[in-house]
Scaffold this active site. Structure first.
Site, PDB file in Angstrom:
ATOM      1  N   TYR A 169       0.839  -1.206   0.000  1.00  0.00           N
ATOM      2  CA  TYR A 169       0.000   0.000   0.000  1.00  0.00           C
ATOM      3  C   TYR A 169       0.873   1.254   0.000  1.00  0.00           C
ATOM      4  O   TYR A 169       1.722   1.445   0.881  1.00  0.00           O
ATOM      5  CB  TYR A 169      -0.947   0.023   1.209  1.00  0.00           C
ATOM      6  CG  TYR A 169      -2.046  -1.036   1.128  1.00  0.00           C
ATOM      7  CD1 TYR A 169      -2.339  -1.689  -0.067  1.00  0.00           C
ATOM      8  CD2 TYR A 169      -2.780  -1.383   2.251  1.00  0.00           C
ATOM      9  CE1 TYR A 169      -3.337  -2.656  -0.134  1.00  0.00           C
ATOM     10  CE2 TYR A 169      -3.781  -2.351   2.185  1.00  0.00           C
ATOM     11  CZ  TYR A 169      -4.043  -2.985   0.981  1.00  0.00           C
ATOM     12  OH  TYR A 169      -5.026  -3.950   0.917  1.00  0.00           O
ATOM     13  N   SER A 190      -6.319 -14.010   1.667  1.00  0.00           N
ATOM     14  CA  SER A 190      -7.162 -13.011   1.017  1.00  0.00           C
ATOM     15  C   SER A 190      -7.398 -13.464  -0.420  1.00  0.00           C
ATOM     16  O   SER A 190      -6.494 -14.023  -1.053  1.00  0.00           O
ATOM     17  CB  SER A 190      -6.463 -11.648   1.056  1.00  0.00           C
ATOM     18  OG  SER A 190      -7.256 -10.692   0.394  1.00  0.00           O
ATOM     19  N   ASN A 191      -8.580 -13.205  -0.904  1.00  0.00           N
ATOM     20  CA  ASN A 191      -8.944 -13.538  -2.294  1.00  0.00           C
ATOM     21  C   ASN A 191      -8.739 -15.027  -2.582  1.00  0.00           C
ATOM     22  O   ASN A 191      -8.260 -15.400  -3.650  1.00  0.00           O
ATOM     23  CB  ASN A 191      -8.135 -12.682  -3.279  1.00  0.00           C
ATOM     24  CG  ASN A 191      -8.318 -11.198  -3.019  1.00  0.00           C
ATOM     25  OD1 ASN A 191      -9.434 -10.709  -3.008  1.00  0.00           O
ATOM     26  ND2 ASN A 191      -7.229 -10.478  -2.771  1.00  0.00           N
ATOM     27  N   TRP A 221     -13.363  -6.416   1.761  1.00  0.00           N
ATOM     28  CA  TRP A 221     -12.730  -5.192   1.242  1.00  0.00           C
ATOM     29  C   TRP A 221     -13.666  -4.556   0.215  1.00  0.00           C
ATOM     30  O   TRP A 221     -14.531  -5.222  -0.360  1.00  0.00           O
ATOM     31  CB  TRP A 221     -11.329  -5.427   0.713  1.00  0.00           C
ATOM     32  CG  TRP A 221     -11.072  -6.290  -0.487  1.00  0.00           C
ATOM     33  CD1 TRP A 221     -10.757  -7.623  -0.462  1.00  0.00           C
ATOM     34  CD2 TRP A 221     -11.021  -5.893  -1.865  1.00  0.00           C
ATOM     35  NE1 TRP A 221     -10.533  -8.076  -1.740  1.00  0.00           N
ATOM     36  CE2 TRP A 221     -10.682  -7.038  -2.633  1.00  0.00           C
ATOM     37  CE3 TRP A 221     -11.229  -4.692  -2.537  1.00  0.00           C
ATOM     38  CZ2 TRP A 221     -10.550  -7.013  -4.021  1.00  0.00           C
ATOM     39  CZ3 TRP A 221     -11.093  -4.664  -3.922  1.00  0.00           C
ATOM     40  CH2 TRP A 221     -10.763  -5.813  -4.645  1.00  0.00           C
ATOM     41  N   LEU A 248     -17.439  -0.163   1.363  1.00  0.00           N
ATOM     42  CA  LEU A 248     -18.172   1.086   1.116  1.00  0.00           C
ATOM     43  C   LEU A 248     -18.481   1.265  -0.374  1.00  0.00           C
ATOM     44  O   LEU A 248     -19.036   2.291  -0.775  1.00  0.00           O
ATOM     45  CB  LEU A 248     -17.358   2.295   1.610  1.00  0.00           C
ATOM     46  CG  LEU A 248     -17.212   2.449   3.135  1.00  0.00           C
ATOM     47  CD1 LEU A 248     -16.241   3.576   3.472  1.00  0.00           C
ATOM     48  CD2 LEU A 248     -18.579   2.712   3.787  1.00  0.00           C
ATOM     49  N   GLY A 280     -17.968   4.469  -2.450  1.00  0.00           N
ATOM     50  CA  GLY A 280     -18.892   5.607  -2.427  1.00  0.00           C
ATOM     51  C   GLY A 280     -20.045   5.519  -3.415  1.00  0.00           C
ATOM     52  O   GLY A 280     -20.853   6.451  -3.497  1.00  0.00           O
ATOM     53  N   ARG A 281     -20.185   4.395  -4.118  1.00  0.00           N
ATOM     54  CA  ARG A 281     -21.219   4.305  -5.166  1.00  0.00           C
ATOM     55  C   ARG A 281     -22.642   4.519  -4.646  1.00  0.00           C
ATOM     56  O   ARG A 281     -23.527   4.892  -5.406  1.00  0.00           O
ATOM     57  CB  ARG A 281     -21.183   2.919  -5.822  1.00  0.00           C
ATOM     58  CG  ARG A 281     -20.080   2.756  -6.842  1.00  0.00           C
ATOM     59  CD  ARG A 281     -20.149   1.357  -7.435  1.00  0.00           C
ATOM     60  NE  ARG A 281     -19.077   1.140  -8.376  1.00  0.00           N
ATOM     61  CZ  ARG A 281     -17.835   0.780  -8.039  1.00  0.00           C
ATOM     62  NH1 ARG A 281     -17.524   0.603  -6.768  1.00  0.00           N
ATOM     63  NH2 ARG A 281     -16.921   0.594  -8.965  1.00  0.00           N
ATOM     64  N   PHE A 282     -22.867   4.258  -3.347  1.00  0.00           N
ATOM     65  CA  PHE A 282     -24.216   4.400  -2.806  1.00  0.00           C
ATOM     66  C   PHE A 282     -24.307   5.551  -1.802  1.00  0.00           C
ATOM     67  O   PHE A 282     -25.342   5.753  -1.186  1.00  0.00           O
ATOM     68  CB  PHE A 282     -24.643   3.100  -2.105  1.00  0.00           C
ATOM     69  CG  PHE A 282     -24.558   1.884  -2.981  1.00  0.00           C
ATOM     70  CD1 PHE A 282     -25.368   1.747  -4.102  1.00  0.00           C
ATOM     71  CD2 PHE A 282     -23.665   0.864  -2.692  1.00  0.00           C
ATOM     72  CE1 PHE A 282     -25.294   0.625  -4.919  1.00  0.00           C
ATOM     73  CE2 PHE A 282     -23.577  -0.262  -3.490  1.00  0.00           C
ATOM     74  CZ  PHE A 282     -24.386  -0.380  -4.612  1.00  0.00           C
ATOM     75  N   SER A 317     -11.755   4.635   3.674  1.00  0.00           N
ATOM     76  CA  SER A 317     -11.674   6.094   3.530  1.00  0.00           C
ATOM     77  C   SER A 317     -10.523   6.673   4.359  1.00  0.00           C
ATOM     78  O   SER A 317     -10.267   6.220   5.472  1.00  0.00           O
ATOM     79  CB  SER A 317     -12.990   6.727   3.999  1.00  0.00           C
ATOM     80  OG  SER A 317     -12.858   8.127   3.986  1.00  0.00           O
TER      81      SER A 317
HETATM   82  N1  NAP Z   1      -7.333  -7.858   0.043  1.00  0.00           N
HETATM   83  C1  NAP Z   1      -7.349  -7.146  -1.065  1.00  0.00           C
HETATM   84  O1  NAP Z   1      -7.061  -7.623  -2.171  1.00  0.00           O
HETATM   85  C2  NAP Z   1      -7.737  -5.698  -0.964  1.00  0.00           C
HETATM   86  C3  NAP Z   1      -7.938  -4.936  -2.128  1.00  0.00           C
HETATM   87  C4  NAP Z   1      -8.290  -3.591  -1.984  1.00  0.00           C
HETATM   88  C5  NAP Z   1      -8.444  -3.042  -0.717  1.00  0.00           C
HETATM   89  N2  NAP Z   1      -8.215  -3.791   0.398  1.00  0.00           N
HETATM   90  C6  NAP Z   1      -8.391  -3.246   1.770  1.00  0.00           C
HETATM   91  O2  NAP Z   1      -9.713  -2.804   1.911  1.00  0.00           O
HETATM   92  C7  NAP Z   1      -9.743  -1.415   2.262  1.00  0.00           C
HETATM   93  C8  NAP Z   1     -10.940  -0.770   1.622  1.00  0.00           C
HETATM   94  O3  NAP Z   1     -10.896  -0.935   0.219  1.00  0.00           O
HETATM   95  P1  NAP Z   1     -11.281   0.214  -0.799  1.00  0.00           P
HETATM   96  O4  NAP Z   1     -10.601   1.458  -0.380  1.00  0.00           O
HETATM   97  O5  NAP Z   1     -11.070  -0.309  -2.156  1.00  0.00           O
HETATM   98  O6  NAP Z   1     -12.844   0.299  -0.609  1.00  0.00           O
HETATM   99  P2  NAP Z   1     -13.922   1.278   0.109  1.00  0.00           P
HETATM  100  O7  NAP Z   1     -13.732   1.340   1.560  1.00  0.00           O
HETATM  101  O8  NAP Z   1     -15.215   0.762  -0.425  1.00  0.00           O
HETATM  102  O9  NAP Z   1     -13.696   2.702  -0.565  1.00  0.00           O
HETATM  103  C9  NAP Z   1     -12.843   3.656  -0.046  1.00  0.00           C
HETATM  104  C10 NAP Z   1     -12.468   4.605  -1.178  1.00  0.00           C
HETATM  105  O10 NAP Z   1     -13.664   5.141  -1.723  1.00  0.00           O
HETATM  106  C11 NAP Z   1     -13.698   6.533  -1.509  1.00  0.00           C
HETATM  107  N3  NAP Z   1     -15.053   6.893  -1.061  1.00  0.00           N
HETATM  108  C12 NAP Z   1     -15.810   6.257  -0.168  1.00  0.00           C
HETATM  109  N4  NAP Z   1     -17.005   6.885  -0.025  1.00  0.00           N
HETATM  110  C13 NAP Z   1     -16.972   7.936  -0.860  1.00  0.00           C
HETATM  111  C14 NAP Z   1     -17.907   8.934  -1.174  1.00  0.00           C
HETATM  112  N5  NAP Z   1     -19.113   9.000  -0.617  1.00  0.00           N
HETATM  113  N6  NAP Z   1     -17.557   9.844  -2.075  1.00  0.00           N
HETATM  114  C15 NAP Z   1     -16.350   9.809  -2.647  1.00  0.00           C
HETATM  115  N7  NAP Z   1     -15.397   8.876  -2.369  1.00  0.00           N
HETATM  116  C16 NAP Z   1     -15.723   7.929  -1.501  1.00  0.00           C
HETATM  117  C17 NAP Z   1     -12.682   6.841  -0.450  1.00  0.00           C
HETATM  118  O11 NAP Z   1     -12.168   8.147  -0.633  1.00  0.00           O
HETATM  119  P3  NAP Z   1     -11.814   9.064   0.656  1.00  0.00           P
HETATM  120  O12 NAP Z   1     -10.536   8.511   1.200  1.00  0.00           O
HETATM  121  O13 NAP Z   1     -11.678  10.403   0.050  1.00  0.00           O
HETATM  122  O14 NAP Z   1     -12.960   8.965   1.605  1.00  0.00           O
HETATM  123  C18 NAP Z   1     -11.636   5.759  -0.690  1.00  0.00           C
HETATM  124  O15 NAP Z   1     -10.763   6.119  -1.757  1.00  0.00           O
HETATM  125  C19 NAP Z   1      -8.386  -0.872   1.829  1.00  0.00           C
HETATM  126  O16 NAP Z   1      -7.976   0.257   2.583  1.00  0.00           O
HETATM  127  C20 NAP Z   1      -7.493  -2.056   2.089  1.00  0.00           C
HETATM  128  O17 NAP Z   1      -7.146  -2.080   3.475  1.00  0.00           O
HETATM  129  C21 NAP Z   1      -7.875  -5.110   0.287  1.00  0.00           C
END
Ligand code: NAP
Length: 312
Positions: free
Chosen positions: A51, A152-153, A219, A222, A225-227, A275
């Site tokens: 990361y 994971s995965n 993972w 959220l 942010g789509r919803f 986030s």
């Molecule tokens: N195991 C794996 O393969 C894998 C892969 C990917 C991620 N992960 C883990 O899972 C965690 C979460 O994954 P993710 O970040 O992909 O998913 P998430 O929590 O669904 O989405 C977070 C991202 O979406 C943005 N966001 C959320 N709500 C929003 C809104 N209302 N408007 C605009 N932007 C919004 C956030 O921006 P802001 O920061 O500006 O809020 C952030 O960039 C990661 O931090 C990581 O620890 C694991």
């Protein structure tokens, strides 16, 4: 052991992916995000060696170093096994025993800690030999460098194949699961329908994890942010309106209702929220602190609204 309801995903910490170094502002931003997570009842932090090219772990280590007592209050999970593309070399997966050991030593140094609470194997490596993976993990465990392991995965068969060679139980499987990425829940109801052909979720994985005490971590929970502000399709807009109404009725936020939708599933799914913004992290507080407050009918209404077509 990782029993937290919600984990904080640290992929957004550490500044830009492009820069090699982080600055004082990146440490301050990480401190604010970690503080917002702790204020919201979240004490489990999810990392990966890759990361922000190591900077997410490094700024977290900086915050630990400047906050006495913080290490004892948090659970640190990190992952290894992905080598990103570099120059002309494409990205690849690497779960060779010596690579795992090396990556863990590097993560410990960046995180400025003596022990990793949970180490996840980030993605399956088709060339990995399960015996040598297990041998590397057990050696890390014996040395006291890693307390627990997970994956994971990965699907049920891959998990069972590795578990058969380990002397300690795998504790977590982190998968993409959300109201947007629904293969995991759709697979169970599309059986005997043509739509199952488009569903790649490894059948039986939820049940395997549930039966073996392997915590499912979601993972992308959220849905980026789509919803909750970033709607692009009519189904996403309709779901956002429904989340807003339910949040009003239940005296909470749309983000918490969205996460409750995952937590309401009997497999005990723990969302990982990504986030980096303190206000959005705090919007998830009720998901960490309150039991999921969704009736059977409300859960289905959210699912059907998000999929945009009725169930089979
Ligand atoms: N195991 C794996 O393969 C894998 C892969 C990917 C991620 N992960 C883990 O899972 C965690 C979460 O994954 P993710 O970040 O992909 O998913 P998430 O929590 O669904 O989405 C977070 C991202 O979406 C943005 N966001 C959320 N709500 C929003 C809104 N209302 N408007 C605009 N932007 C919004 C956030 O921006 P802001 O920061 O500006 O809020 C952030 O960039 C990661 O931090 C990581 O620890 C694991």
């Amino acid at each position: 052991m990782n029993s937290d309801r919600v984990l904080y995903g640290c992929m957004g910490l550490g500044g830009s992916w492009d820069r090699d170094a982080y600055g004082p502002g990146d440490i301050d931003a990480a401190e604010a995000a970690i503080g917002a997570a702790l204020d919201s009842g979240i004490t489990a932090f999810d990392h990966a060696d890759i990361y922000r090219r190591g900077k997410a772990e490094a700024v977290f280590g900086e915050v630990l170093a400047r906050t006495p007592g913080l290490r004892e209050r948090v659970t640190i999970q990190t992952k290894c096994g992905i080598r990103p593309a570099a120059g002309d070399r494409p990205g690849l997966y690497d779960l060779r025993g010596h690579s795992i050991t090396r990556r863990v030593e590097e993560s410990l140094a960046r995180l400025r800690t003596d022990v990793i609470d949970v180490l996840l194997l980030h993605r399956p490596d088709p060339l990995a030999d399960a015996d040598s993976v297990a041998s590397a993990l057990m050696s890390l465990h014996r040395q006291g460098l890693v307390r627990h392991f997970g994956v994971s995965n990965m699907g049920a068969a891959q998990i069972a194949h590795l578990q058969a060679r380990l002397d300690v139980p795998l504790v977590a499987n982190q998968l993409e699961m959300s109201l947007h990425s629904r293969d995991w829940v759709e697979a169970g109801v599309l059986l005997n329908t043509p739509a199952l052909a488009d569903n790649g979720f490894p059948f039986g994985t939820l049940e395997h994890c549930h039966d073996h005490g392997i915590r499912l971590q979601a993972w992308g929970a959220l849905a980026q942010g789509r919803f909750t502000g970033r709607q692009q399709t009519p189904a996403e807009s309709a779901t956002a309106e429904l989340l807003t109404r339910l949040a009003r009725e239940k005296d909470t936020t749309p983000e918490s209702v969205l996460l409750w939708w995952l937590a309401r599933h009997p497999a005990r799914i723990a969302p990982v929220i990504g986030s980096a913004r303190p206000e959005r992290i705090r919007a998830c507080r009720d998901a960490a602190l309150r039991d999921p407050d969704l009736t059977h009918e409300e859960w289905y209404e959210l699912w059907v609204t998000a999929r945009g077509v009725p169930l089979p």
